[in-house]
Motif scaffolding. Sequence first.
Motif, mmCIF file in Angstrom:
data_model
loop_
_atom_site.group_PDB
_atom_site.id
_atom_site.type_symbol
_atom_site.label_atom_id
_atom_site.label_comp_id
_atom_site.label_asym_id
_atom_site.label_seq_id
_atom_site.Cartn_x
_atom_site.Cartn_y
_atom_site.Cartn_z
ATOM 1 N N GLU A 1 -3.336 0.017 -10.216
ATOM 2 C CA GLU A 1 -2.584 -1.197 -10.545
ATOM 3 C C GLU A 1 -1.947 -1.816 -9.309
ATOM 4 N N LYS A 2 -1.462 -0.981 -8.421
ATOM 5 C CA LYS A 2 -0.767 -1.466 -7.224
ATOM 6 C C LYS A 2 -1.716 -2.082 -6.200
ATOM 7 N N TYR A 3 -2.894 -1.492 -5.998
ATOM 8 C CA TYR A 3 -3.752 -1.892 -4.881
ATOM 9 C C TYR A 3 -5.038 -2.612 -5.263
ATOM 10 N N GLU A 4 -5.354 -2.697 -6.541
ATOM 11 C CA GLU A 4 -6.631 -3.277 -6.945
ATOM 12 C C GLU A 4 -6.826 -4.700 -6.409
ATOM 13 N N ARG A 5 -5.823 -5.532 -6.525
ATOM 14 C CA ARG A 5 -5.932 -6.925 -6.077
ATOM 15 C C ARG A 5 -6.122 -6.994 -4.553
ATOM 16 N N LEU A 6 -5.332 -6.234 -3.795
ATOM 17 C CA LEU A 6 -5.465 -6.222 -2.333
ATOM 18 C C LEU A 6 -6.873 -5.794 -1.928
ATOM 19 N N LEU A 7 -7.370 -4.719 -2.531
ATOM 20 C CA LEU A 7 -8.691 -4.205 -2.175
ATOM 21 C C LEU A 7 -9.787 -5.196 -2.551
ATOM 22 N N PHE A 8 -9.584 -5.913 -3.650
ATOM 23 C CA PHE A 8 -10.545 -6.942 -4.040
ATOM 24 C C PHE A 8 -10.642 -8.008 -2.945
ATOM 25 N N TYR A 9 -9.510 -8.468 -2.423
ATOM 26 C CA TYR A 9 -9.519 -9.499 -1.386
ATOM 27 C C TYR A 9 -10.149 -8.982 -0.088
ATOM 28 N N VAL A 10 -9.902 -7.725 0.229
ATOM 29 C CA VAL A 10 -10.517 -7.125 1.421
ATOM 30 C C VAL A 10 -12.032 -7.119 1.267
ATOM 31 N N ALA A 11 -12.510 -6.664 0.111
ATOM 32 C CA ALA A 11 -13.955 -6.580 -0.130
ATOM 33 C C ALA A 11 -14.589 -7.972 -0.215
ATOM 34 N N ARG A 12 -13.908 -8.908 -0.873
ATOM 35 C CA ARG A 12 -14.455 -10.257 -1.000
ATOM 36 C C ARG A 12 -14.554 -10.950 0.353
ATOM 37 N N ASP A 13 -13.611 -10.662 1.234
ATOM 38 C CA ASP A 13 -13.641 -11.240 2.572
ATOM 39 C C ASP A 13 -14.901 -10.798 3.325
ATOM 40 N N ILE A 14 -15.342 -9.601 3.080
ATOM 41 C CA ILE A 14 -16.534 -9.069 3.748
ATOM 42 C C ILE A 14 -17.812 -9.506 3.039
ATOM 43 N N LEU A 15 -17.809 -9.431 1.712
ATOM 44 C CA LEU A 15 -19.032 -9.653 0.937
ATOM 45 C C LEU A 15 -19.251 -11.106 0.503
ATOM 46 N N ASN A 16 -18.183 -11.898 0.487
ATOM 47 C CA ASN A 16 -18.260 -13.301 0.066
ATOM 48 C C ASN A 16 -18.850 -13.461 -1.335
ATOM 49 N N ASP A 17 -18.554 -12.513 -2.210
ATOM 50 C CA ASP A 17 -19.062 -12.565 -3.577
ATOM 51 C C ASP A 17 -18.094 -11.785 -4.468
ATOM 52 N N ASP A 18 -17.599 -12.433 -5.512
ATOM 53 C CA ASP A 18 -16.614 -11.793 -6.391
ATOM 54 C C ASP A 18 -17.173 -10.571 -7.107
ATOM 55 N N TYR A 19 -18.395 -10.655 -7.591
ATOM 56 C CA TYR A 19 -18.975 -9.546 -8.347
ATOM 57 C C TYR A 19 -19.234 -8.336 -7.454
ATOM 58 N N LEU A 20 -19.750 -8.582 -6.263
ATOM 59 C CA LEU A 20 -19.960 -7.471 -5.331
ATOM 60 C C LEU A 20 -18.629 -6.875 -4.893
ATOM 61 N N ALA A 21 -17.621 -7.729 -4.725
ATOM 62 C CA ALA A 21 -16.296 -7.238 -4.336
ATOM 63 C C ALA A 21 -15.715 -6.325 -5.419
ATOM 64 N N GLU A 22 -15.886 -6.712 -6.674
ATOM 65 C CA GLU A 22 -15.424 -5.860 -7.776
ATOM 66 C C GLU A 22 -16.146 -4.514 -7.759
ATOM 67 N N ASP A 23 -17.446 -4.546 -7.502
ATOM 68 C CA ASP A 23 -18.210 -3.297 -7.399
ATOM 69 C C ASP A 23 -17.696 -2.431 -6.256
ATOM 70 N N ALA A 24 -17.397 -3.045 -5.128
ATOM 71 C CA ALA A 24 -16.901 -2.298 -3.970
ATOM 72 C C ALA A 24 -15.560 -1.641 -4.276
ATOM 73 N N VAL A 25 -14.688 -2.349 -4.972
ATOM 74 C CA VAL A 25 -13.379 -1.786 -5.325
ATOM 75 C C VAL A 25 -13.543 -0.621 -6.290
ATOM 76 N N GLN A 26 -14.421 -0.782 -7.272
ATOM 77 C CA GLN A 26 -14.663 0.315 -8.215
ATOM 78 C C GLN A 26 -15.230 1.534 -7.500
ATOM 79 N N GLU A 27 -16.163 1.301 -6.593
ATOM 80 C CA GLU A 27 -16.741 2.398 -5.817
ATOM 81 C C GLU A 27 -15.669 3.084 -4.973
ATOM 82 N N THR A 28 -14.764 2.304 -4.414
ATOM 83 C CA THR A 28 -13.663 2.867 -3.624
ATOM 84 C C THR A 28 -12.819 3.803 -4.482
ATOM 85 N N PHE A 29 -12.430 3.341 -5.658
ATOM 86 C CA PHE A 29 -11.594 4.170 -6.517
ATOM 87 C C PHE A 29 -12.331 5.422 -6.995
#
Length: 177
Positions: free
Chosen positions: A23-51
Amino acid sequence: MLAICFSTLLEESSRTKFTRMVEKYERLLFYVARDILNDDYLAEDAVQETFLKVAKNFSKVGDINSGKTKYFLVVVTKNTALDMLRKEMRRPDINAMSLNDLTEKTVPARAFDDIDAFELGELVMELPENLKTVLYLYGIYGYTFNEISNLMNLSVSAVKGRYYRARKLLSEMIKRG
């Protein structure tokens, strides 16, 4: 996603702590991943994989409110996103190398004896990100090469190679003064 992560967390207290961390870090990690991947769906996948990766080693996570935990999560997310980007581009990992020429004797430990922690920290900050990440995970967070390999989606030999290259580069930087 939480259900899969919970399957690796045996204690209820760990599950509660993990949920608070998500809950605390999901949004931050999403923005980090989206900045690299430039895609919301891939960023969500990256965050899930991280967790998922973090859940497997959750016993090593300390205070979820600490800067150390935040930095750790950002590093794992960056590496996960970069790995996904590499797969998208179908490029092999250009940093992997054989350890045939690298041994523990490559950089003697005494090379670091004559430098204080502040100076060493400044030199570490100058290292390339991929080398710095392995040093942090191994030296500060106490992860093993096998655990780092799983977190970064690299072979154990690639992780060791990065670790020894980082030590060698630091040693050369210290010698140069």
